[in-house]
Design a protein around this motif. Structure first.
Motif, short mmCIF file in Angstrom:
data_model
loop_
_atom_site.label_atom_id
_atom_site.label_comp_id
_atom_site.label_asym_id
_atom_site.label_seq_id
_atom_site.Cartn_x
_atom_site.Cartn_y
_atom_site.Cartn_z
N THR A 154 0.83 -1.21 0.00
CA THR A 154 0.00 0.00 0.00
C THR A 154 0.87 1.26 0.00
O THR A 154 0.62 2.20 -0.76
CB THR A 154 -0.93 -0.01 1.24
OG1 THR A 154 -1.74 -1.19 1.17
CG2 THR A 154 -1.79 1.23 1.28
N LEU A 155 1.88 1.26 0.86
CA LEU A 155 2.79 2.41 0.90
C LEU A 155 3.52 2.57 -0.43
O LEU A 155 3.65 3.68 -0.96
CB LEU A 155 3.80 2.25 2.04
CG LEU A 155 3.24 2.26 3.46
CD1 LEU A 155 4.37 2.03 4.48
CD2 LEU A 155 2.55 3.59 3.78
N ARG A 156 3.98 1.44 -0.97
CA ARG A 156 4.76 1.51 -2.21
C ARG A 156 3.90 1.99 -3.38
O ARG A 156 4.34 2.82 -4.18
CB ARG A 156 5.34 0.13 -2.52
CG ARG A 156 6.30 0.13 -3.72
CD ARG A 156 7.00 -1.21 -3.89
NE ARG A 156 6.05 -2.29 -4.11
CZ ARG A 156 5.85 -3.30 -3.27
NH1 ARG A 156 6.52 -3.37 -2.13
NH2 ARG A 156 4.98 -4.26 -3.55
N GLU A 157 2.69 1.49 -3.47
CA GLU A 157 1.82 1.90 -4.58
C GLU A 157 1.54 3.40 -4.53
O GLU A 157 1.40 4.06 -5.57
CB GLU A 157 0.49 1.14 -4.51
CG GLU A 157 0.59 -0.33 -4.82
CD GLU A 157 0.69 -0.61 -6.31
OE1 GLU A 157 -0.03 0.03 -7.09
OE2 GLU A 157 1.50 -1.48 -6.70
N PHE A 158 1.46 3.94 -3.33
CA PHE A 158 1.20 5.37 -3.21
C PHE A 158 2.44 6.20 -3.55
O PHE A 158 2.33 7.39 -3.87
CB PHE A 158 0.74 5.70 -1.78
CG PHE A 158 0.37 7.15 -1.59
CD1 PHE A 158 -0.77 7.67 -2.18
CD2 PHE A 158 1.17 7.99 -0.82
CE1 PHE A 158 -1.11 9.02 -2.01
CE2 PHE A 158 0.83 9.33 -0.65
CZ PHE A 158 -0.31 9.83 -1.24
N GLY A 159 3.62 5.57 -3.47
CA GLY A 159 4.84 6.29 -3.85
C GLY A 159 5.91 6.34 -2.79
O GLY A 159 6.98 6.90 -3.01
N PHE A 160 5.66 5.76 -1.62
CA PHE A 160 6.71 5.70 -0.60
C PHE A 160 7.80 4.75 -1.09
O PHE A 160 7.49 3.62 -1.47
CB PHE A 160 6.16 5.18 0.72
CG PHE A 160 5.28 6.15 1.47
CD1 PHE A 160 5.84 7.07 2.35
CD2 PHE A 160 3.90 6.15 1.30
CE1 PHE A 160 5.03 7.96 3.05
CE2 PHE A 160 3.09 7.04 2.00
CZ PHE A 160 3.66 7.95 2.87
N ILE A 161 9.04 5.21 -1.07
CA ILE A 161 10.15 4.35 -1.50
C ILE A 161 10.76 3.63 -0.30
O ILE A 161 10.95 2.42 -0.31
CB ILE A 161 11.23 5.16 -2.24
CG1 ILE A 161 10.67 5.69 -3.56
CG2 ILE A 161 12.48 4.32 -2.48
CD1 ILE A 161 11.63 6.53 -4.35
N ARG A 162 11.06 4.37 0.73
CA ARG A 162 11.78 3.80 1.88
C ARG A 162 10.88 2.88 2.71
O ARG A 162 11.34 1.94 3.33
CB ARG A 162 12.34 4.93 2.73
CG ARG A 162 13.36 4.47 3.76
CD ARG A 162 13.92 5.66 4.50
NE ARG A 162 12.87 6.36 5.21
CZ ARG A 162 12.98 7.58 5.71
NH1 ARG A 162 14.09 8.25 5.52
NH2 ARG A 162 11.99 8.16 6.36
N GLY A 163 9.59 3.20 2.73
CA GLY A 163 8.68 2.40 3.55
C GLY A 163 8.88 2.66 5.04
O GLY A 163 9.64 3.54 5.44
N CYS A 164 8.23 1.84 5.85
CA CYS A 164 8.25 2.10 7.29
C CYS A 164 9.27 1.25 8.04
O CYS A 164 9.52 1.48 9.23
CB CYS A 164 6.86 1.86 7.87
SG CYS A 164 6.29 0.15 7.64
N VAL A 165 9.90 0.30 7.38
CA VAL A 165 10.78 -0.64 8.09
C VAL A 165 11.98 0.06 8.76
O VAL A 165 12.25 -0.19 9.93
CB VAL A 165 11.24 -1.76 7.14
CG1 VAL A 165 12.29 -2.64 7.82
CG2 VAL A 165 10.04 -2.60 6.72
N PRO A 166 12.70 0.95 8.05
CA PRO A 166 13.84 1.59 8.73
C PRO A 166 13.42 2.36 9.98
O PRO A 166 14.15 2.37 10.98
CB PRO A 166 14.39 2.55 7.65
CG PRO A 166 13.93 1.97 6.37
CD PRO A 166 12.61 1.36 6.64
N LEU A 167 12.25 2.98 9.95
CA LEU A 167 11.78 3.70 11.13
C LEU A 167 11.47 2.73 12.26
O LEU A 167 11.85 2.96 13.42
CB LEU A 167 10.53 4.52 10.79
CG LEU A 167 10.73 5.68 9.81
CD1 LEU A 167 9.38 6.30 9.45
CD2 LEU A 167 11.65 6.74 10.40
#
Lengths: 653, 87
Positions: A475-488
């Motif tokens: 969902t995040l990737r489709e919207f355009g987030f590249i880094r995503g939430c994992v590093p956070l």
């Protein structure tokens, strides 16, 4: 020779033609049309019999060339507009490359985007080893369009595919030393000796001038084939809207890497691809963020410039400040002198600060005890001399990521009653040191933490409610987030994560879902519209509440926070730009679906915020009356805040 | 807000943002790029100066995007845009 007017100053001495670029009225050099036209005229009039070497220098302390100017990209309406807009700059670049005498780019100060391409048109590149000299290709990473002045052709030949892909596609920032190690520059020199070293290099070259012929660094073989597979796989993990422009860029580079010398058709193909990419909506939106970022830093600094020397006093025995101290010392930032603040008695301190050079500024950083507990990532800043700024002259610097380098964002939090000099000086220090400072006036939790909570809470709630973690990532990737939430999720301490998300959630215990979310495979999964709406609603509430309360005093600061902290997608411009009235109305119509993820209290807040707030920036005329009301409300809130009890104090005052 | 008032505010903002570069008397026909030397960096400074005059956060991207080339970004065009969106 007659010297044409323009931003270059010209000096000819012993066969060395020294051209110094100093864009007027700007802290950065822009190779705009005026600079291009002047350079073309200079080179046209220069007598090759007298000029044995050309040296291009910068008159700015922190900028060699930062770009050609995004106004071209901003005004291009269709692909056919770009060749005409870039013609003058292309002519100047080619004139430099074709001039009979060899040219040297003496690179002291950041060299970005078209600046790198400018340097590639020079025969030799020498770089200064100061922290403010970095090499970075902005085009794809920051603006989602292709370069126009030969980078896809020149970089693969010069560096090979792996390094040029890292620089152009993946946005690596290279220091001068790294650029020298990778072959982007010929030599790097210590900042103290840079000018002398360039002069010696120029004299030596002038004695035996030698142009350089294009050469191919590596032949195409199994290593390049394997790297191509890896690169295509990585491009496949990008948001779908980004993949086309990345694949086009890689295709151009791949073609260049297999040819010994470039042809005009190769450069024409790049320009055509640039022209097509630059008018796409995602590129237009991404360019918006450049202006947002500039607005944010100008809002914080208001024209302030650090004095020639700024002393940063940090106690070396304080382990909680060791990350910051080490970074500031390692980066060797121009004008920032890290000194020892271990002296504790007032007399010793007075003596120490009196020894500071006249006209300099001293900022002391200490860890802050908040309600008796030192919180990770919290640093206090105190302005000296204390005689001028007594006990309240302090503000707080906060980043949960100093140690992990997950984000460059640094929150500069202070009460509005603090002297503006302190706030702006601390912002300027962190800006110069390569961080991304944002000022705030928090009334409780730091704005950084509020944003983290609003971003992560719906994702955690979704997984805890039985949703697939892979779907959350998709969902995040489709919207355009590249880094995503994992590093956070990996960088935030578990206790902090629970504290930040619990107030928003229907079940405050669900931050256990973080482990599942952080460890899941995020290349599979499908987009979940209801989750995306929840994330966007939550971010919208953060933006609206932060601005209306005055905690974050400008929408551009919210936008920079969202970009730097959670990687809000460039293809949507910025968070506040994306949250226009139509998007808020769409989300408002779906707030009932938030109840399954959020607490009832938060869902009601979301519905109220999305219904009441009108706009962040200037927009349609219909919004004007609502904006005026919102502005009045904000000012009233700010006045109330000034008398609030919220004061963060440094521990050693 | 009248058109003249908008022009006054825009003139003040341009003078503040560009300091010594701007001519004292600005005309609607002046091109910000060709005549006043505005570039992408100083455009953000101008946005902030306009914000001080119009009392709301101002981004100029949409205005820039309405033009076909940078030279056609004129003072008059900026006034018209702000009259419609911020005044």
């Amino acid at each position: 020779m007659t010297v044409p007017e323009g931003p270059f100053t010209v000096r000819l001495d012993a066969g060395v033609l020294e051209l110094t670029l100093d864009t007027p009225g700007c802290s950065h050099n822009i190779f705009n049309l005026e600079a291009a036209a002047q350079l073309s005229r200079i080179l046209n009039e220069a007598d090759p019999h007298w000029v044995r070497v050309i040296v291009i220098k910068s008159g700015k302390a922190a900028s060699f060339i930062n770009g050609v100017g995004l106004l071209m990209a901003g005004t291009a309406q269709e692909p056919g507009d770009i060749p005409a807009m870039t013609r003058e700059v292309t002519r100047a670049y080619r004139a430099l490359r074709d001039f009979p005498a060899p040219s040297i780019a003496a690179i002291a100060g950041n060299c970005y985007g078209c600046g790198v391409e400018f340097a590639l048109h020079c025969d030799y590149r020498l770089a200064c080893e100061g922290y403010e000299t970095h090499f970075y290709m902005t085009e794809l990473v920051d603006y989602l369009f292709l370069p126009a002045f030969g980078a896809t052709q020149d970089l693969p030949r010069l560096l090979g595919m792996e390094r040029s892909v890292d620089l152009l596609l993946w946005g690596e920032r290279w220091s001068a030393r790294r650029a020298a190690a990778y072959g982007l520059v010929d030599r790097s020199f210590d900042a103290q000796t840079f000018d002398r070293s360039v002069a010696e290099f120029s004299r030596t070259l002038a004695a035996a001038p030698c142009k350089r012929a294009p050469r191919l660094r590596e032949s195409w073989g199994p290593t390049q084939v394997a790297h191509e597979v890896v690169t295509h796989e990585r491009i496949g993990t990008l948001p779908p809207a980004y993949r086309q422009v990345y694949r086009t860029a890689y295709g151009l580079m791949r073609s260049a890497a297999r040819k010994a010398s470039p042809s005009p058709d190769d450069y024409a193909a790049e320009l055509q691809a640039c022209s097509e990419s630059i008018v796409r909506p995602i590129a237009k939106a991404a360019v918006t963020f450049f202006f947002v970022r500039q607005l944010a830093i100008h809002y914080c600094l208001r024209g302030y410039e650090l004095p020639q020397i700024t002393r940063i006093a940090i106690d070396p025995a304080d382990e909680r400040l060791s990350d910051l101290r080490r970074e500031l010392i390692t980066r060797r930032v121009r004008g920032l002198d890290v000194v020892d603040s271990s002296a504790s008695e007032p007399q010793k301190q007075s003596s120490r600060f009196r020894s500071a050079p006249s006209g300099s500024l001293t900022l002391e950083f200490t860890t802050v005890a908040d309600r008796g507990t030192v919180r990770p990532g919290v640093i206090g800043a105190i302005l000296e001399p204390r005689e001028r700024f007594p006990e309240r002259a302090n503000c707080v610097v906060y980043s949960p990521f100093f140690a992990s380098a997950t984000s460059r964002l640094v929150e500069i939090a202070c009460d509005r009653s603090q002297p503006s000099l302190l706030r702006t000086a601390v912002v300027a220090v962190f800006d110069r040191a390569g961080y991304c400072p944002v000022q705030s006036h928090p009334q409780g939790e730091f704005a950084t933490n509020l944003l983290l909570g609003h971003y992560l809470a719906p994702l955690l709630a979704f997984v805890a409610a039985g949703g697939e973690a892979a779907d959350a990532h998709a969902t995040l990737r489709e919207f355009g987030f590249i880094r995503g939430c994992v590093p956070l999720l990996k960088a935030i301490p578990h206790g902090l994560l629970c504290r930040l998300t619990a107030p928003l959630l229907s079940d405050p215990t669900i931050c256990a879902a973080a482990a599942e979310l952080a460890s899941s495979n995020h290349r599979t999964g499908v987009m979940r519209t209801e989750l995306l709406d929840a994330v966007l609603s939550s971010l919208g509430v953060f933006a609206i509440e932060a601005i209306s309360s005055g905690e974050v005093p400008h929408p551009a600061l919210v936008d920079v926070m969202a970009r730097e902290l959670i990687d809000f997608p460039l293809m949507h411009g910025s968070l506040c730009r994306f949250m226009n009235s139509a998007e808020r109305a769409r989300l408002r119509a779906r707030t009932a679906s938030l109840n399954s993820l959020f607490s009832a209290g938060f869902s009601a807040r979301a519905a109220r915020c999305l219904a009441q707030w009108q706009r962040f920036y200037n927009g349609t005329a219909d919004d004007a009356a609502h904006a005026a009301k919102a502005s009045v409300a904000t000012q009233a809130h700010v006045a109330a805040e000034d008398s609030s009890e919220w004061i963060l104090r440094a521990s050693r005052l | 807000m009248s058109g003249d008032e908008v022009l006054d505010k825009v003139s003040i903002a341009i003078q503040a943002a560009l300091r010594q570069q701007a001519p004292r008397s600005l005309q609607r026909e002046h091109s910000l790029v060709a005549d006043l030397g505005v570039d992408s960096m100083s455009m953000a400074l101008l946005g902030l100066a306009l914000e001080d005059e119009f009392r709301c956060p101002i981004l100029l991207n949409d205005w820039i995007g309405q033009h076909r080339n940078p030279e056609s970004l004129t003072v008059g065009s900026l006034c018209d845009y702000l009259h419609a969106t911020a005044a």
